[in-house]
Design a protein around this motif. Structure first.
Motif, short mmCIF file in Angstrom:
data_model
loop_
_atom_site.label_atom_id
_atom_site.label_comp_id
_atom_site.label_asym_id
_atom_site.label_seq_id
_atom_site.Cartn_x
_atom_site.Cartn_y
_atom_site.Cartn_z
N UNK A 55 17.38 14.05 -13.91
CA UNK A 55 17.32 15.20 -14.82
C UNK A 55 16.12 15.11 -15.76
N UNK A 56 15.89 13.92 -16.32
CA UNK A 56 14.78 13.76 -17.25
C UNK A 56 13.43 13.85 -16.53
N UNK A 57 13.36 13.35 -15.31
CA UNK A 57 12.12 13.48 -14.52
C UNK A 57 11.83 14.94 -14.24
N UNK A 58 12.86 15.70 -13.89
CA UNK A 58 12.66 17.12 -13.65
C UNK A 58 12.24 17.87 -14.89
N UNK A 59 12.87 17.55 -16.02
CA UNK A 59 12.53 18.24 -17.27
C UNK A 59 11.11 17.92 -17.72
N UNK B 167 16.38 24.96 -14.49
CA UNK B 167 17.44 24.38 -13.66
C UNK B 167 17.94 23.05 -14.22
N UNK B 168 17.04 22.21 -14.69
CA UNK B 168 17.42 20.86 -15.09
C UNK B 168 17.89 20.76 -16.53
N UNK B 169 17.29 21.53 -17.43
CA UNK B 169 17.65 21.45 -18.85
C UNK B 169 17.70 22.86 -19.43
N UNK B 170 18.77 23.61 -19.15
CA UNK B 170 18.84 24.97 -19.69
C UNK B 170 18.91 24.99 -21.22
N UNK B 171 19.20 23.86 -21.84
CA UNK B 171 19.23 23.82 -23.30
C UNK B 171 17.83 23.97 -23.88
N UNK B 172 16.80 23.70 -23.09
CA UNK B 172 15.41 23.88 -23.55
C UNK B 172 15.01 25.35 -23.55
N UNK C 2 16.83 28.15 -24.76
CA UNK C 2 17.85 28.89 -25.50
C UNK C 2 17.45 30.32 -25.79
N UNK C 3 16.16 30.62 -25.75
CA UNK C 3 15.69 31.97 -26.02
C UNK C 3 15.99 32.93 -24.88
N UNK C 4 16.42 32.42 -23.74
CA UNK C 4 16.79 33.26 -22.60
C UNK C 4 18.31 33.30 -22.55
N UNK C 5 18.87 34.52 -22.57
CA UNK C 5 20.32 34.63 -22.68
C UNK C 5 21.06 34.21 -21.40
N UNK C 6 20.41 34.28 -20.25
CA UNK C 6 21.08 33.90 -19.01
C UNK C 6 20.80 32.46 -18.60
N UNK C 7 20.24 31.65 -19.49
CA UNK C 7 19.89 30.26 -19.15
C UNK C 7 21.12 29.43 -18.81
N UNK C 8 22.22 29.66 -19.51
CA UNK C 8 23.43 28.88 -19.22
C UNK C 8 23.99 29.21 -17.84
N UNK C 9 23.92 30.48 -17.46
CA UNK C 9 24.39 30.86 -16.13
C UNK C 9 23.54 30.23 -15.03
N UNK C 10 22.23 30.20 -15.26
CA UNK C 10 21.32 29.57 -14.29
C UNK C 10 21.58 28.07 -14.23
N UNK C 11 21.84 27.43 -15.38
CA UNK C 11 22.16 26.00 -15.40
C UNK C 11 23.43 25.68 -14.64
#
Length: 176
Positions: free
Chosen positions: A27-31, A69-74, A76-85
């Motif tokens: 996950x960290x490598x991807x981020x 995909x790897x860190x949707x918490x990064x 937060x300005x996109x409202x659908x980021x949690x769904x994509x995560x």
């Protein structure tokens, strides 16, 4: 009574052989790889070649997708980021491996340079690590030695059973 249409699909089976630290490493490598791909995509866009500009934009897009995909918490300005995560967490490791490796090769093939190679390298490494998760752990030393030696007890038992079942009866021949 109709079943509830809003039920989420069941998550795919998790590979219990993967250790927690390896999952965090991937996950960290991807981020980090996605962030570096976005930065080097900007550097790649500073060019007079149209293909290098397109490759830089594509590299920034690939970096954004990987971070999403790897860190949707990064994001937060996109409202659908949690769904994509959640969507990406339900994907199989081989799907992520194929996606990341394929997407990371496109900018390099379009405009070969230090910024595209360096920017796409960590995204490609993340895809390789997901491929390693898909393949799973290798066997212990004794199991590998037995497989290499060919001491397959089940195969030998099957061959012995099949040998007993063969009927080698030769029909009677008429004497001359």
């Amino acid at each position: 009574m109709q079943p509830n249409a809003q039920q989420p699909p069941p998550p795919p089976p998790q590979n219990d052989q993967t250790t927690w630290w390896f999952r965090i490493l991937v996950k960290s490598t991807g981020t980090i790889g996605g962030l570096i791909a976005m930065i080097t995509g900007i550097v790649t866009c500073i060019s007079l070649s149209a293909t290098c500009i397109v490759a830089g934009v594509l590299q920034m897009l690939v970096g954004f997708i990987v971070v999403l995909f790897e860190a949707p918490c990064c994001c937060q300005f996109i409202e659908f980021a949690d769904k994509v995560g959640k969507f990406s967490d339900n994907r199989s490791p081989w799907q992520k491996a194929a996606l990341y490796c394929g997407l990371s090769l496109a900018p390099v093939l379009m405009c070969f340079g230090m910024s595209t190679v360096f920017g796409s390298a960590l995204v490609f490494v993340c895809g390789v690590l997901y491929g390693m998760i898909f393949l799973g752990r290798k066997a212990d030393r004794d199991t590998m030695k037995l497989k290499a030696r060919g001491d397959d007890v089940e195969m030998q038992a099957t061959l012995m059973d099949n040998e007993d079942k063969v009927d080698l009866h030769v029909p009677d021949t008429q004497p001359k």
